[in-house]
Design a protein around this motif. Structure first.
Motif, PDB file in Angstrom:
ATOM      1  N   ILE A 289       0.836  -1.210   0.000  1.00  0.00           N
ATOM      2  CA  ILE A 289       0.000   0.000   0.000  1.00  0.00           C
ATOM      3  C   ILE A 289       0.863   1.250   0.000  1.00  0.00           C
ATOM      4  O   ILE A 289       0.587   2.218  -0.729  1.00  0.00           O
ATOM      5  CB  ILE A 289      -0.961  -0.015   1.203  1.00  0.00           C
ATOM      6  CG1 ILE A 289      -2.056  -1.065   0.977  1.00  0.00           C
ATOM      7  CG2 ILE A 289      -1.588   1.362   1.432  1.00  0.00           C
ATOM      8  CD1 ILE A 289      -2.931  -1.311   2.188  1.00  0.00           C
ATOM      9  N   ILE A 290       1.932   1.260   0.776  1.00  0.00           N
ATOM     10  CA  ILE A 290       2.821   2.432   0.837  1.00  0.00           C
ATOM     11  C   ILE A 290       3.339   2.782  -0.556  1.00  0.00           C
ATOM     12  O   ILE A 290       3.292   3.943  -0.989  1.00  0.00           O
ATOM     13  CB  ILE A 290       3.999   2.170   1.801  1.00  0.00           C
ATOM     14  CG1 ILE A 290       3.510   2.157   3.250  1.00  0.00           C
ATOM     15  CG2 ILE A 290       5.098   3.224   1.621  1.00  0.00           C
ATOM     16  CD1 ILE A 290       4.547   1.666   4.253  1.00  0.00           C
ATOM     17  N   LEU A 317      -8.490  -3.262  -3.503  1.00  0.00           N
ATOM     18  CA  LEU A 317      -8.541  -4.642  -3.021  1.00  0.00           C
ATOM     19  C   LEU A 317      -7.741  -4.811  -1.727  1.00  0.00           C
ATOM     20  O   LEU A 317      -8.167  -5.496  -0.795  1.00  0.00           O
ATOM     21  CB  LEU A 317      -8.015  -5.593  -4.095  1.00  0.00           C
ATOM     22  CG  LEU A 317      -8.878  -5.740  -5.355  1.00  0.00           C
ATOM     23  CD1 LEU A 317      -8.209  -6.689  -6.344  1.00  0.00           C
ATOM     24  CD2 LEU A 317     -10.274  -6.243  -5.009  1.00  0.00           C
ATOM     25  N   LEU A 318      -6.567  -4.172  -1.670  1.00  0.00           N
ATOM     26  CA  LEU A 318      -5.732  -4.261  -0.474  1.00  0.00           C
ATOM     27  C   LEU A 318      -6.424  -3.626   0.731  1.00  0.00           C
ATOM     28  O   LEU A 318      -6.421  -4.187   1.838  1.00  0.00           O
ATOM     29  CB  LEU A 318      -4.377  -3.578  -0.729  1.00  0.00           C
ATOM     30  CG  LEU A 318      -3.414  -4.332  -1.647  1.00  0.00           C
ATOM     31  CD1 LEU A 318      -2.285  -3.415  -2.101  1.00  0.00           C
ATOM     32  CD2 LEU A 318      -2.841  -5.556  -0.939  1.00  0.00           C
ATOM     33  N   GLU A 319      -7.001  -2.443   0.528  1.00  0.00           N
ATOM     34  CA  GLU A 319      -7.689  -1.767   1.639  1.00  0.00           C
ATOM     35  C   GLU A 319      -8.906  -2.571   2.083  1.00  0.00           C
ATOM     36  O   GLU A 319      -9.204  -2.669   3.280  1.00  0.00           O
ATOM     37  CB  GLU A 319      -8.108  -0.358   1.215  1.00  0.00           C
ATOM     38  CG  GLU A 319      -6.951   0.602   0.982  1.00  0.00           C
ATOM     39  CD  GLU A 319      -6.211   0.986   2.266  1.00  0.00           C
ATOM     40  OE1 GLU A 319      -6.527   0.452   3.348  1.00  0.00           O
ATOM     41  OE2 GLU A 319      -5.302   1.821   2.181  1.00  0.00           O
ATOM     42  N   ASN A 320      -9.614  -3.158   1.120  1.00  0.00           N
ATOM     43  CA  ASN A 320     -10.770  -3.982   1.474  1.00  0.00           C
ATOM     44  C   ASN A 320     -10.333  -5.212   2.257  1.00  0.00           C
ATOM     45  O   ASN A 320     -10.985  -5.604   3.244  1.00  0.00           O
ATOM     46  CB  ASN A 320     -11.510  -4.396   0.205  1.00  0.00           C
ATOM     47  CG  ASN A 320     -12.834  -5.076   0.494  1.00  0.00           C
ATOM     48  OD1 ASN A 320     -13.770  -4.448   0.999  1.00  0.00           O
ATOM     49  ND2 ASN A 320     -12.927  -6.359   0.200  1.00  0.00           N
ATOM     50  N   ASN A 321      -9.221  -5.819   1.854  1.00  0.00           N
ATOM     51  CA  ASN A 321      -8.727  -7.030   2.530  1.00  0.00           C
ATOM     52  C   ASN A 321      -8.340  -6.766   3.981  1.00  0.00           C
ATOM     53  O   ASN A 321      -8.468  -7.655   4.828  1.00  0.00           O
ATOM     54  CB  ASN A 321      -7.523  -7.603   1.779  1.00  0.00           C
ATOM     55  CG  ASN A 321      -7.923  -8.253   0.464  1.00  0.00           C
ATOM     56  OD1 ASN A 321      -9.089  -8.546   0.246  1.00  0.00           O
ATOM     57  ND2 ASN A 321      -6.955  -8.457  -0.414  1.00  0.00           N
ATOM     58  N   ARG A 322      -7.881  -5.556   4.262  1.00  0.00           N
ATOM     59  CA  ARG A 322      -7.504  -5.295   5.653  1.00  0.00           C
ATOM     60  C   ARG A 322      -8.624  -4.579   6.419  1.00  0.00           C
ATOM     61  O   ARG A 322      -8.396  -4.014   7.481  1.00  0.00           O
ATOM     62  CB  ARG A 322      -6.190  -4.524   5.726  1.00  0.00           C
ATOM     63  CG  ARG A 322      -6.176  -3.117   5.226  1.00  0.00           C
ATOM     64  CD  ARG A 322      -4.790  -2.528   5.495  1.00  0.00           C
ATOM     65  NE  ARG A 322      -4.705  -1.115   5.145  1.00  0.00           N
ATOM     66  CZ  ARG A 322      -3.626  -0.370   5.383  1.00  0.00           C
ATOM     67  NH1 ARG A 322      -2.559  -0.897   5.959  1.00  0.00           N
ATOM     68  NH2 ARG A 322      -3.606   0.906   5.051  1.00  0.00           N
ATOM     69  N   GLY A 323      -9.838  -4.604   5.833  1.00  0.00           N
ATOM     70  CA  GLY A 323     -11.013  -4.130   6.539  1.00  0.00           C
ATOM     71  C   GLY A 323     -11.263  -2.647   6.467  1.00  0.00           C
ATOM     72  O   GLY A 323     -12.169  -2.128   7.142  1.00  0.00           O
ATOM     73  N   GLY A 355     -14.311 -10.648  -1.275  1.00  0.00           N
ATOM     74  CA  GLY A 355     -13.370 -10.374  -0.185  1.00  0.00           C
ATOM     75  C   GLY A 355     -14.056 -10.249   1.149  1.00  0.00           C
ATOM     76  O   GLY A 355     -13.441 -10.448   2.200  1.00  0.00           O
ATOM     77  N   ASN A 356     -15.363  -9.916   1.109  1.00  0.00           N
ATOM     78  CA  ASN A 356     -16.151  -9.799   2.334  1.00  0.00           C
ATOM     79  C   ASN A 356     -17.037 -11.031   2.561  1.00  0.00           C
ATOM     80  O   ASN A 356     -17.984 -10.981   3.349  1.00  0.00           O
ATOM     81  CB  ASN A 356     -17.031  -8.540   2.274  1.00  0.00           C
ATOM     82  CG  ASN A 356     -16.199  -7.274   2.153  1.00  0.00           C
ATOM     83  OD1 ASN A 356     -15.083  -7.208   2.663  1.00  0.00           O
ATOM     84  ND2 ASN A 356     -16.734  -6.272   1.469  1.00  0.00           N
ATOM     85  N   ASP A 357     -16.733 -12.117   1.818  1.00  0.00           N
ATOM     86  CA  ASP A 357     -17.458 -13.391   1.939  1.00  0.00           C
ATOM     87  C   ASP A 357     -18.942 -13.265   1.600  1.00  0.00           C
ATOM     88  O   ASP A 357     -19.779 -14.010   2.150  1.00  0.00           O
ATOM     89  CB  ASP A 357     -17.298 -13.974   3.359  1.00  0.00           C
ATOM     90  CG  ASP A 357     -15.847 -14.352   3.644  1.00  0.00           C
ATOM     91  OD1 ASP A 357     -15.180 -14.847   2.720  1.00  0.00           O
ATOM     92  OD2 ASP A 357     -15.391 -14.124   4.778  1.00  0.00           O
TER      93      ASP A 357
END
Length: 472
Positions: A289-290, A317-323, A355-357
């Motif tokens: 992300i950085i 996608l990365l931000e969604n994966n980490r909530g 990603g959110n099942d």
């Protein structure tokens, strides 16, 4: 940017200094048009378009109406402003429309405007006016088509040439062979070129490209290293080497190359983007992300960037994966405003749901994507969305539906099908699927399955080698 060798000579530096002193003092003097053209092309090569056009305008002051100068100004205007209408207006100032430089520029603008067939017919028509330079004409026309990847026409025009030992002929033939997946033949042409000019960075980069597409990544790296030994700051060679290292999952080596690219080309988003990609492949989301955020900030300075959509997609996608749902939604809104295919937005929304099942809502978005663009490419990307979110059985089923209805020349997805079989523990089907994947798409097979085999194993040896035991 790497300078052409002709710009590094003492003669050119003397001419450039003389010209710059004249401009600085506001003086006027007589110049040879070829010298002013060299100066303009030098400024173009270092991304100084205003100075380049200034040199051409001064030349036109001395040689008003020159077809060569007007054609060059038209091209440079297009390259710097991406304004085809303005470039054509400049070209229309040429009075002698049979002049070969006018012909080249007019045909090139047709190709730029996606009218390659029309350009081919135009070049055919104008050939009779330039019979005295027939050999130069056919190679110059081939080069125009080659510059815009219109390889069908490159091959046609090269067939008219008798200069089979000419470097331009050999180089373009190599590019045609690469385009036709005839890599061994391409390498033969490039070997001949390197024998003639062993210190040509262009030819070593072309060799790296041929080996890469032939899945000879080690040889491709070697070719890139030869190019870098000649010119340590060559962008193409640096990116070629990094791409090979990334394909081999040598992430540390790839990141070092991309870090050097960041140092050499700080205004480009490419280095930071691929560093982020390398961290994504290592499942290091925070570092990914950085660097992707850094690459996005650089993209914002260049609205023409072709990489912006990819970067936004990865970040959401990365931000969604980490909530971080709010941040993911922000990136989705930015992506929705781009010129990306609208079906892609629906697929991305489906990915976020997976990603959110939430398979039910994902299915709705995927159906909307298929209704908007009902083709095999859309279906393939739906399958990838399931695959990337570890729904292997679902991805496998969609891929099998894709293979059933796709054209005979469809080559994508077979390695992903193999991987799904592997992840599901069906090794009999894995081998059967792998056998077909190897026949139709070696590069995809290597990308998707290389981590299942000892480092350095070539794709064609996968069937002879036992993959890592699947514990499922």
């Amino acid at each position: 940017m790497t300078l052409d060798n002709s710009f590094n000579t003492k003669h050119f530096r003397t001419i450039l200094n003389k010209y710059e002193n004249m401009v600085k003092k506001g003086e006027k003097s007589f110049w040879d048009s070829d010298d002013l053209i060299d100066i303009a092309e030098y400024y173009q090569s270092i991304d100084e378009p205003n100075k380049a056009i200034g040199a051409i305008d001064y030349a036109l002051h001395l040689y008003p109406g020159s077809a060569e100068l007007l054609a060059l100004k038209a091209r440079m205007t297009y390259y710097s402003e991406n304004n085809l209408t303005k470039a054509q207006a400049i070209l229309n100032q040429v009075e002698d429309t049979n002049d070969v430089e006018y012909v080249y520029a007019k045909g090139e603008f047709m190709v730029i405007g996606h009218h390659a067939k029309k350009a081919d017919l135009y070049f055919d028509k104008m050939m009779s006016h330039h019979e005295e330079i027939f050999e130069d004409y056919v190679l110059d026309v081939a080069r125009i088509f080659c510059d815009y990847q219109e390889m069908e026409y490159v091959e046609k025009w090269l067939a008219l040439s008798n200069l089979h030992d000419d470097n331009d002929y050999l180089e373009m033939m190599a590019r045609v062979r690469i385009n036709n997946d005839d890599f061994e033949s391409a390498i033969g042409y490039i070997d001949t070129l390197i024998d003639k000019e062993p210190y040509s960075v262009t030819y070593w980069n072309l060799m790296a490209k041929a080996h890469f597409h032939n899945n000879d990544l080690s040889d491709s790296i070697t070719a890139s290293e030869y190019a870098l030994a000649i010119d340590p700051n060559n962008e193409e060679a640096l990116l070629n080497k990094a791409q090979n290292l990334l394909s081999l999952k040598n992430f540390d080596g790839a990141i070092k190359c991309y870090e050097k690219h960041c140092q050499l080309f700080p205004e480009s988003e490419i280095g930071e983007m691929f560093i982020g990609t390398a961290y994504v492949q290592q499942n290091n989301q925070n570092e990914a992300i950085i660097h992707l955020e850094k690459s996005l900030s650089l993209c914002k300075k260049d609205e023409q960037s072709v990489n912006k959509d990819y970067i936004l997609h990865e970040l959401l996608l990365l931000e969604n994966n980490r909530g971080n749902r709010q941040k993911a939604e922000e990136y989705l809104k930015m992506l929705s405003k781009s010129k990306t295919n609208k079906s892609n937005i629906d697929i991305i929304k489906g990915e976020l749901c997976l990603g959110n099942d939430d398979q039910e809502k994902a299915s709705i978005h995927f159906q909307e994507a298929l209704e908007k663009v009902p083709n095999t490419d859309t279906l393939f990307h739906v399958a990838l969305a399931y695959y990337d979110n570890f729904y292997f059985e679902k991805a496998k089923g969609i891929l099998e539906l894709l293979f059933k209805y796709s054209d005979e020349d469809w080559t994508e997805g077979y390695a992903y099908h193999s991987r799904c079989c592997y992840e599901m523990g069906d090794m009999t089907m894995y081998r059967k699927s792998l056998e077909h994947a190897l026949k139709v798409n070696l590069s995809e097979t290597m990308f998707v399955l290389s981590d299942l085999y000892p480092e350095g194993t070539k794709p064609e040896d996968y069937l002879k080698t036992a993959p890592i035991s699947n514990k499922k």
